[in-house]
Design a protein around this motif. Sequence first.
Motif, PDB file in Angstrom:
ATOM      1  N   GLU A 276       1.074  -1.285   0.353  1.00 25.41           N
ATOM      2  CA  GLU A 276       0.377   0.191  -0.323  1.00 25.41           C
ATOM      3  C   GLU A 276       0.861   0.974  -0.027  1.00 25.41           C
ATOM      4  O   GLU A 276       0.124   2.255  -0.145  1.00 25.41           O
ATOM      5  N   TYR A 277       1.960   1.469   0.183  1.00 26.04           N
ATOM      6  CA  TYR A 277       3.230   2.019   0.207  1.00 26.04           C
ATOM      7  C   TYR A 277       4.117   2.502  -1.176  1.00 26.04           C
ATOM      8  O   TYR A 277       4.597   3.353  -0.926  1.00 26.04           O
ATOM      9  N   ALA A 278       3.677   1.646  -1.884  1.00 27.92           N
ATOM     10  CA  ALA A 278       4.876   1.161  -2.943  1.00 27.92           C
ATOM     11  C   ALA A 278       4.350   3.051  -3.770  1.00 27.92           C
ATOM     12  O   ALA A 278       5.343   3.288  -4.352  1.00 27.92           O
ATOM     13  N   GLY A 279       2.832   3.562  -3.737  1.00 26.31           N
ATOM     14  CA  GLY A 279       2.805   4.811  -4.509  1.00 26.31           C
ATOM     15  C   GLY A 279       4.043   5.954  -3.361  1.00 26.31           C
ATOM     16  O   GLY A 279       4.008   7.073  -4.249  1.00 26.31           O
ATOM     17  N   LEU A 280       3.496   6.019  -2.741  1.00 26.64           N
ATOM     18  CA  LEU A 280       4.163   7.371  -1.318  1.00 26.64           C
ATOM     19  C   LEU A 280       5.557   6.814  -1.418  1.00 26.64           C
ATOM     20  O   LEU A 280       6.111   7.940  -0.946  1.00 26.64           O
ATOM     21  N   ILE A 281       5.953   5.514  -1.354  1.00 23.53           N
ATOM     22  CA  ILE A 281       7.212   5.748  -2.019  1.00 23.53           C
ATOM     23  C   ILE A 281       8.248   5.938  -3.217  1.00 23.53           C
ATOM     24  O   ILE A 281       8.576   6.915  -2.510  1.00 23.53           O
ATOM     25  N   GLY A 282       7.908   6.213  -4.004  1.00 25.09           N
ATOM     26  CA  GLY A 282       7.659   6.547  -4.909  1.00 25.09           C
ATOM     27  C   GLY A 282       7.939   8.054  -5.935  1.00 25.09           C
ATOM     28  O   GLY A 282       8.003   8.805  -5.474  1.00 25.09           O
ATOM     29  N   HIS A 283       6.592   8.333  -4.135  1.00 25.16           N
ATOM     30  CA  HIS A 283       6.532   9.387  -3.952  1.00 25.16           C
ATOM     31  C   HIS A 283       7.970  10.659  -3.803  1.00 25.16           C
ATOM     32  O   HIS A 283       8.450  11.731  -4.186  1.00 25.16           O
ATOM     33  N   PHE A 284       8.478  10.370  -2.747  1.00 23.03           N
ATOM     34  CA  PHE A 284       9.068  10.680  -1.800  1.00 23.03           C
ATOM     35  C   PHE A 284      10.350  10.513  -2.421  1.00 23.03           C
ATOM     36  O   PHE A 284      11.103  11.612  -2.548  1.00 23.03           O
ATOM     37  N   ALA A 285      10.260   9.799  -3.522  1.00 28.67           N
ATOM     38  CA  ALA A 285      11.820   9.478  -4.035  1.00 28.67           C
ATOM     39  C   ALA A 285      11.730  10.534  -5.254  1.00 28.67           C
ATOM     40  O   ALA A 285      13.027  10.487  -5.413  1.00 28.67           O
ATOM     41  N   LEU A 286      11.351  10.561  -5.514  1.00 31.86           N
ATOM     42  CA  LEU A 286      10.482  11.359  -6.420  1.00 31.86           C
ATOM     43  C   LEU A 286      10.780  12.854  -6.483  1.00 31.86           C
ATOM     44  O   LEU A 286      11.674  13.497  -6.303  1.00 31.86           O
ATOM     45  N   LEU A 287      10.379  13.242  -4.789  1.00 31.81           N
ATOM     46  CA  LEU A 287      10.163  14.610  -4.180  1.00 31.81           C
ATOM     47  C   LEU A 287      11.588  14.836  -3.732  1.00 31.81           C
ATOM     48  O   LEU A 287      12.629  15.833  -4.618  1.00 31.81           O
ATOM     49  N   ARG A 288      12.283  13.306  -2.952  1.00 30.18           N
ATOM     50  CA  ARG A 288      14.456  13.398  -3.263  1.00 30.18           C
ATOM     51  C   ARG A 288      15.371  14.363  -3.864  1.00 30.18           C
ATOM     52  O   ARG A 288      15.668  14.605  -4.812  1.00 30.18           O
ATOM     53  N   TRP A 289      14.260  13.693  -5.482  1.00 31.49           N
ATOM     54  CA  TRP A 289      15.162  13.632  -6.586  1.00 31.49           C
ATOM     55  C   TRP A 289      14.827  15.128  -6.890  1.00 31.49           C
ATOM     56  O   TRP A 289      16.357  15.775  -7.828  1.00 31.49           O
ATOM     57  N   VAL A 290      13.669  16.478  -6.759  1.00 28.07           N
ATOM     58  CA  VAL A 290      13.881  17.079  -7.535  1.00 28.07           C
ATOM     59  C   VAL A 290      14.610  17.617  -6.524  1.00 28.07           C
ATOM     60  O   VAL A 290      15.331  19.072  -7.524  1.00 28.07           O
ATOM     61  N   LEU A 291      14.666  17.863  -5.125  1.00 31.03           N
ATOM     62  CA  LEU A 291      15.209  18.897  -4.482  1.00 31.03           C
ATOM     63  C   LEU A 291      16.675  18.769  -4.179  1.00 31.03           C
ATOM     64  O   LEU A 291      17.293  19.382  -3.863  1.00 31.03           O
ATOM     65  N   GLU A 292      17.031  17.206  -5.325  1.00 33.27           N
ATOM     66  CA  GLU A 292      18.786  17.024  -4.998  1.00 33.27           C
ATOM     67  C   GLU A 292      19.097  17.789  -6.565  1.00 33.27           C
ATOM     68  O   GLU A 292      20.594  17.667  -6.774  1.00 33.27           O
ATOM     69  N   ARG A 293      18.966  17.518  -7.492  1.00 32.22           N
ATOM     70  CA  ARG A 293      18.884  17.599  -8.837  1.00 32.22           C
ATOM     71  C   ARG A 293      18.488  19.307  -9.847  1.00 32.22           C
ATOM     72  O   ARG A 293      19.341  19.282 -10.599  1.00 32.22           O
TER      73      ARG A 293
END
Length: 299
Positions: A276-293
């Motif tokens: 159930e957390y797969a989508g939310l984990i993807g969202h946070f990984a993408l969020l981190r990517w945006v903040l760092e890149r």
Amino acid sequence: MKVIRLPLPSWLYRFNLLLAFVRRIAYPARLVVQGEALWRFTGGRLVSYRQEGGEIVISGARPLGDCEARIETISRHCLGLGRDLTAFYDFVEGDHRLRRVVEPVYGSPLFCTESVFEALITLIIEQHITWKNALRAQQTLMRLFDTGEAIEGATVYDFPTPPQVASAAPADLKPLKITNKRIDMIIAIAQAVAEGSLDLESIGRMDPPSAYDRLLAISGVGHWTANNALGRALGAYPYVSQNDVAMQAAVAHYFYDGARSRSAELVSDTLSEFGEYAGLIGHFALLRWVLERYPPISH
């Protein structure tokens, strides 16, 4: 000037991460960060959001008048103040690999649009187009309807209403530089909403699977658009957007240190085990990517 004060939630909530995110992908002229304040139209009024101690302080460019209750309700939704992620963080803490990916962005608010219409139209613009060009097109759309107000050297725009967009001819939206098919889709959706044959905002009151199915029933809306509309409008992430190229890059980098090729299959295979957390984990990984890149955007 009277202000609205919203206590920060008892769970982890980092307004500074929201500001950092907006500085990088602010869809231009809709969300504007000036110093430590976030400016946007809320309930038709231009307001600023600033953290002061344990509160979010909301003040208007002009007196808020009798709009205070509406602005407070919308603000709680848009700022994600009612979305407690404690159970999610507890889940992440139980997996060392997940903690390594998600921990740097713990406390990031699930920021949302004011309406489902706004989320859907911005995502249709983003279909199969570079992020830079999508931002430019979104900014052009808002400027076409002249709904802006100047603050501190920048102009903040409200998102056009369904009747405003419905009144446009396809030629009026040519400056967006998106395909004719997407222009026609945007106008058709706006007309259906304005006429009452499509109640997009009722989707916000559905459970996520039902809302997803309702969005898919709209001509031209596929998995990527429907799934991201749930996240952008409701802060719900029931599914994984495996075809998102930025998410593919984020998953390959954070889970495999870049040792695996980016692909939709990699995203699906990696995140599916988290249920159930797969989508939310993807969202946070993408969020981190945006903040760092992504570098901050200057307005």
